[in-house]
Design a protein around this motif. Structure first.
Motif, PDB file in Angstrom:
ATOM      1  N   LYS A 152      11.241   1.264  -3.812  1.00  0.00           N
ATOM      2  CA  LYS A 152       9.536   1.732  -4.156  1.00  0.00           C
ATOM      3  C   LYS A 152       9.377   1.682  -5.666  1.00  0.00           C
ATOM      4  CE  LYS A 152       8.389   3.680   0.353  1.00  0.00           C
ATOM      5  NZ  LYS A 152       7.536   4.751   1.034  1.00  0.00           N
ATOM      6  N   ASP A 191       0.635  -1.431  -0.109  1.00  0.00           N
ATOM      7  CA  ASP A 191      -0.090  -0.159   0.026  1.00  0.00           C
ATOM      8  C   ASP A 191       0.833   1.140  -0.003  1.00  0.00           C
ATOM      9  OD1 ASP A 191      -2.524  -1.271  -0.088  1.00  0.00           O
ATOM     10  OD2 ASP A 191      -2.708  -1.202   2.126  1.00  0.00           O
ATOM     11  N   ASP A 192       2.141   1.246   0.463  1.00  0.00           N
ATOM     12  CA  ASP A 192       2.937   2.272   0.527  1.00  0.00           C
ATOM     13  C   ASP A 192       3.859   2.452  -0.728  1.00  0.00           C
ATOM     14  OD1 ASP A 192       4.557   0.435   1.138  1.00  0.00           O
ATOM     15  OD2 ASP A 192       5.541   1.315   2.910  1.00  0.00           O
TER      16      ASP A 192
END
Length: 331
Positions: free
Chosen positions: A295, A270-271
């Motif tokens: 990320k 989710d991040d």
């Protein structure tokens, strides 16, 4: 993304949801959409609208609609098409309804279609006798009926008939200097909306453009000798499992990372952190292939960011679920 069930066991209605069919001849529609709307629109899944438009949307069930972004919301104009499958009452909201979009039907335009063509609106209903846009009134309608000829004109502008040829010759130096131009096959507009090969090309072009031709996990922008981007467009939720061709259901990935993502060796939290199946992927492999931040690299336009519900689906149904029988690409 929310799911709306119209029936429970043995055909009994669940949650008091009333489903609507279409009363007679189907019609094509224009649906206004704003990213920051108070309505719960997810263009590739559901269109939320008030009772005032119920009759028009009922008439559109089983037919195609074109999405339109109003002037105050942004610059996109006409930006996508989708097929309306069903209309239901919105649970818990008196006087609100949901048009459910047929799975796999949503398709963003290759090029957004501007609101005006040579100074005049595409829609006759929005045009004054002098050819100029009307003020207010019909311009403000969230749902508009769209004549077949106008639908065809907008689709032709947004989804070129020869899109596959355009893409196939885009980075091919051997084809760019040919004196005799290729006469494109005039693919019917509905066939453009339903042909899987055509949709694959349209999806790939939009996803790679959204990510500026960079791999979302490695951050690398690689091109071959002819300038062709060496990055794939991966569906987060596969089309055959009711995934859409929305950019928000796509990731630009290098070939190896695409393979790993499809097989559940990688996913996204989710991040936006990249998840790695450590029992299947050696650390030296992931360290070599993934970017230093760990990320996802996001598109510049937030409207193109992966939808959290698509990523959640991938984590629950793909990540860590697939047994590898074929050789891994790094062995």
């Amino acid at each position: 993304m929310p799911r709306y069930e119209t029936k429970g066991k043995r055909g009994h209605k669940a949650c008091q949801i009333r489903a609507f069919g279409f009363p007679g001849d189907m019609v094509k529609l224009v649906l206004l959409h704003k990213a920051d709307s108070i309505y719960d629109d997810e263009p590739d899944r559901v269109y939320d609208f008030p009772r005032a438009y119920l009759k028009a949307v009922e008439e559109g069930v089983g037919d195609w609609a074109i999405y339109y972004e109003p002037v105050k919301a942004g610059r996109r104009g006409y930006f996508a098409a989708a097929k309306i499958q069903q209309v239901i009452e919105k649970p818990g909201f008196e006087g609100r309804y949901l048009a459910l979009i047929a799975p796999g039907s949503y398709l963003p335009f290759d090029q957004n279609v501007p609101r005006l063509s040579k100074g005049s609106p595409w829609e006759a209903a929005l045009t004054d006798p002098d050819g100029l846009p009307k003020k207010g009134g019909a311009q403000q309608l969230a749902v508009r009926r769209l004549p077949e000829a106008e639908f065809t004109s907008i689709i032709r502008r947004g989804l070129p008939a020869n899109l596959e040829t355009i893409e196939a010759t885009r980075y091919d130096p051997a084809r760019q200097g040919i004196d005799d131009p290729i006469i494109p096959f005039e693919r019917p507009v509905v066939e453009r909306l339903t042909s899987r090969p055509y949709r694959d090309v349209a999806f790939r072009r939009k996803v790679r453009e959204a990510y500026d031709y960079r791999c979302a996990m490695s951050g690398l922008r690689l091109r071959n000798g002819g300038g062709r981007p060496e990055v794939n467009a991966a569906h987060i939720r596969p089309v055959e499992r009711q995934g859409s061709d929305s950019v928000r259901n796509g990731l630009a990935l290098s070939g190896t990372l695409h393979w790993m993502f499809d097989r559940g060796l990688l996913s996204v939290a989710d991040d936006w952190s990249i998840l790695i199946s450590r029992n299947k992927v050696p650390a030296e492999v992931s360290d070599r292939l993934l970017g230093p931040t760990g990320k996802l690299l996001m598109p510049n336009n937030q409207q193109d960011w992966p939808h959290p519900a698509n990523l959640k689906w991938h984590r629950e149904y793909v990540y860590g679920q697939i047994e590898l029988d074929d050789p891994v690409p790094w062995s």
